[in-house]
Scaffold this active site. Structure first.
Site, mmCIF file in Angstrom:
data_model
loop_
_atom_site.group_PDB
_atom_site.id
_atom_site.type_symbol
_atom_site.label_atom_id
_atom_site.label_comp_id
_atom_site.label_asym_id
_atom_site.label_seq_id
_atom_site.Cartn_x
_atom_site.Cartn_y
_atom_site.Cartn_z
ATOM 1 N N ASN A 23 25.200 26.240 50.524
ATOM 2 C CA ASN A 23 23.907 26.390 49.844
ATOM 3 C C ASN A 23 24.159 26.830 48.397
ATOM 4 O OD1 ASN A 23 21.412 27.155 48.891
ATOM 5 N ND2 ASN A 23 20.820 28.299 50.718
ATOM 6 N N CYS A 43 15.966 29.184 45.495
ATOM 7 C CA CYS A 43 16.409 27.843 45.901
ATOM 8 C C CYS A 43 15.402 26.752 45.568
ATOM 9 C CB CYS A 43 16.735 27.827 47.388
ATOM 10 S SG CYS A 43 18.075 28.956 47.813
ATOM 11 N N HIS A 61 16.697 20.352 49.958
ATOM 12 C CA HIS A 61 17.528 21.498 49.587
ATOM 13 C C HIS A 61 18.565 21.688 50.690
ATOM 14 C CE1 HIS A 61 19.020 25.371 48.606
ATOM 15 N NE2 HIS A 61 18.337 26.014 49.548
HETATM 16 N N1 COA Z 1 30.464 34.488 62.030
HETATM 17 C C1 COA Z 1 30.441 34.827 63.319
HETATM 18 N N2 COA Z 1 29.415 35.460 63.906
HETATM 19 C C2 COA Z 1 28.353 35.750 63.126
HETATM 20 C C3 COA Z 1 28.313 35.431 61.769
HETATM 21 C C4 COA Z 1 29.425 34.775 61.215
HETATM 22 N N3 COA Z 1 29.488 34.402 59.927
HETATM 23 N N4 COA Z 1 27.144 35.854 61.268
HETATM 24 C C5 COA Z 1 26.456 36.420 62.271
HETATM 25 N N5 COA Z 1 27.187 36.354 63.399
HETATM 26 C C6 COA Z 1 26.840 36.854 64.729
HETATM 27 C C7 COA Z 1 25.853 37.995 64.684
HETATM 28 O O1 COA Z 1 26.520 39.219 64.475
HETATM 29 C C8 COA Z 1 25.224 37.905 66.051
HETATM 30 O O2 COA Z 1 26.106 38.489 66.987
HETATM 31 P P1 COA Z 1 25.545 39.344 68.226
HETATM 32 O O3 COA Z 1 24.710 38.366 69.010
HETATM 33 O O4 COA Z 1 26.795 39.769 68.894
HETATM 34 O O5 COA Z 1 24.738 40.427 67.597
HETATM 35 C C9 COA Z 1 25.190 36.418 66.320
HETATM 36 O O6 COA Z 1 26.153 35.816 65.444
HETATM 37 C C10 COA Z 1 23.829 35.797 66.095
HETATM 38 O O7 COA Z 1 23.361 36.237 64.826
HETATM 39 P P2 COA Z 1 22.018 35.709 64.238
HETATM 40 O O8 COA Z 1 21.855 36.216 62.843
HETATM 41 O O9 COA Z 1 20.916 36.000 65.203
HETATM 42 O O10 COA Z 1 22.335 34.166 64.218
HETATM 43 P P3 COA Z 1 21.372 32.936 64.047
HETATM 44 O O11 COA Z 1 21.476 32.076 65.230
HETATM 45 O O12 COA Z 1 20.015 33.334 63.578
HETATM 46 O O13 COA Z 1 22.081 32.160 62.852
HETATM 47 C C11 COA Z 1 21.848 31.813 60.500
HETATM 48 C C12 COA Z 1 22.196 32.798 61.597
HETATM 49 C C13 COA Z 1 21.907 32.541 59.169
HETATM 50 C C14 COA Z 1 22.849 30.673 60.490
HETATM 51 C C15 COA Z 1 20.426 31.265 60.761
HETATM 52 O O14 COA Z 1 19.528 32.328 60.994
HETATM 53 C C16 COA Z 1 19.927 30.457 59.619
HETATM 54 O O15 COA Z 1 20.455 29.409 59.328
HETATM 55 N N6 COA Z 1 18.852 30.903 58.965
HETATM 56 C C17 COA Z 1 18.324 30.232 57.788
HETATM 57 C C18 COA Z 1 19.117 30.703 56.611
HETATM 58 C C19 COA Z 1 18.889 29.904 55.385
HETATM 59 O O16 COA Z 1 18.921 28.701 55.420
HETATM 60 N N7 COA Z 1 18.685 30.597 54.276
HETATM 61 C C20 COA Z 1 18.577 30.045 52.986
HETATM 62 C C21 COA Z 1 17.212 29.513 52.747
HETATM 63 S S1 COA Z 1 17.122 29.010 51.088
#
Ligand code: COA
Length: 327
Positions: A284, A119, A254
């Protein structure tokens, strides 16, 4: 003013964009994975993304964006010096996407290469182009980010497949002799930390037919590092130029996640209207996200000539960095 007071800089003279025709809303994603519009929108700000059709390859989209940037600047493809393409999803291991785009554009004089920084690909590409122009190696460089992440997404992993989209953006940089307070790329700062490679990666090279490459991410870890590393990179850019956040007209971050964008904007104390956001529409698009956002804000009239624009990105590697440009 005497010529001695002028310095050779890379000016951003044109931008272009290409987005695949197919728009996939969060509601459309629920037909494919166990998710909801609320979950995606609340955690990321994403409402829709574009997914490429088979013919909309990294080369096809990058060439369209590049052609538009050349047209915006009024530079004939035959006069172009170089093409740098930030991509993690090239059509082939080689020839590079850049060289295929050179052929598609008829940019006969240009050399070109792909750059792998996930990215951060556009910021890395911009930095290399700026250095080549300042050094006098070339007079014009097309920096393109072109990505087809829909082809490396694991649709069995709802935590990642809802976050990404496809598209291409391009920026043309051209050498000009300008006064110190004039336009151009003012600085770029690049960073990497390979010890964090396991929190965001693609498991295998693209093109291994028996083992499709898939994006893997520990979202929480990426999130944890993102705001502080990005805030550090933008502070570095301001300090290097003797500026403060109050001098910045627009932040073009980004576009990974609205919460990360808001976090950096808040650390800088920038009001929301000075932060360009397209993640809601594009999701993204990795290396394409900054040039797509830049193009959107230039073409809708928000970013005008003379504006001081700060760019930042973080991606797999980890790689991250910032760039400061006066339009
Ligand atoms: N829809 C519904 N539920 C979802 C899901 C989706 N698409 N993806 C994950 N979940 C659920 C998980 O299974 C988990 O459920 P549980 O609590 O029953 O186990 C819950 O949501 C929380 O998951 P988690 O991964 O801990 O969520 P989070 O709050 O960390 O959010 C992201 C996930 C990916 C949105 C967040 O971590 C994020 O934005 N990270 C940065 C990612 C990024 O920007 N990457 C690119 C950089 S270039």
């Amino acid at each position: 003013m005497s010529d001695a007071a002028l310095q050779r800089r890379a000016l951003l003279t044109g931008t272009g964009a290409y987005l695949p025709e197919q728009i996939v809303s969060n509601a459309d994603m629920t037909a494919r994975v166990d998710t909801s519009d609320e979950w995606i929108a609340e955690r990321t700000g994403i409402k829709q993304r574009h997914f490429a059709a088979p013919h909309e390859s990294a080369t096809f989209m990058g060439a369209a964006a590049g052609r538009a940037a050349l047209a915006a600047a009024g530079l004939a493809p035959e006069a172009l010096g170089a093409i740098i393409v930030g991509t993690s999803t090239p059509d082939n291991a080689f020839p590079s996407t850049a060289v295929q785009i050179q052929a598609a554009l008829g940019a006969k004089k240009a050399f070109g290469f792909d750059l792998s920084a996930a990215c951060s690909g556009f910021i890395y590409g911009l930095s290399v182009a700026d250095a080549m122009i300042r050094a006098g190696q070339v007079d014009s460089v097309l920096v393109i980010g072109s990505e087809v992440y829909s082809r490396i997404l694991n649709f069995a992993d709802r935590g990642t497949c809802v976050l990404f989209g496809d598209g291409a953006g391009a920026a043309l940089l051209q050498a000009r002799d300008v006064p110190a307070d004039g336009a151009g790329v003012l600085s770029t700062h690049l960073h990497a930390d390979g010890t964090l490679g396991d929190i965001l990666y693609v498991d295998g090279a693209t093109g291994l037919r028996d083992k499709p490459a898939h994006l893997v991410m520990n979202g929480r870890e990426v999130f944890r590092h993102a705001v502080s590393l990005l805030a550090g990179a933008v502070t570095e850019a301001l300090t290097a130029n003797g500026l403060t956040a109050a001098d910045i007209d627009f932040l073009v971050p980004h576009q990974a996640n609205k919460r990360i964008i808001d976090g950096v904007g808040k650390k800088l104390g920038l009001p929301p209207e000075r932060v360009i956001v397209t993640v809601d529409r594009h999701a993204n698009t990795s290396a394409a996200s900054i040039p797509l956002a830049l193009h959107a804000a230039i073409t809708d009239g928000r970013i005008k000539p003379g504006a001081l624009v700060l760019l930042e990105a973080l991606g797999g590697g980890l790689t991250w960095g910032s760039a400061l440009i006066r339009l």
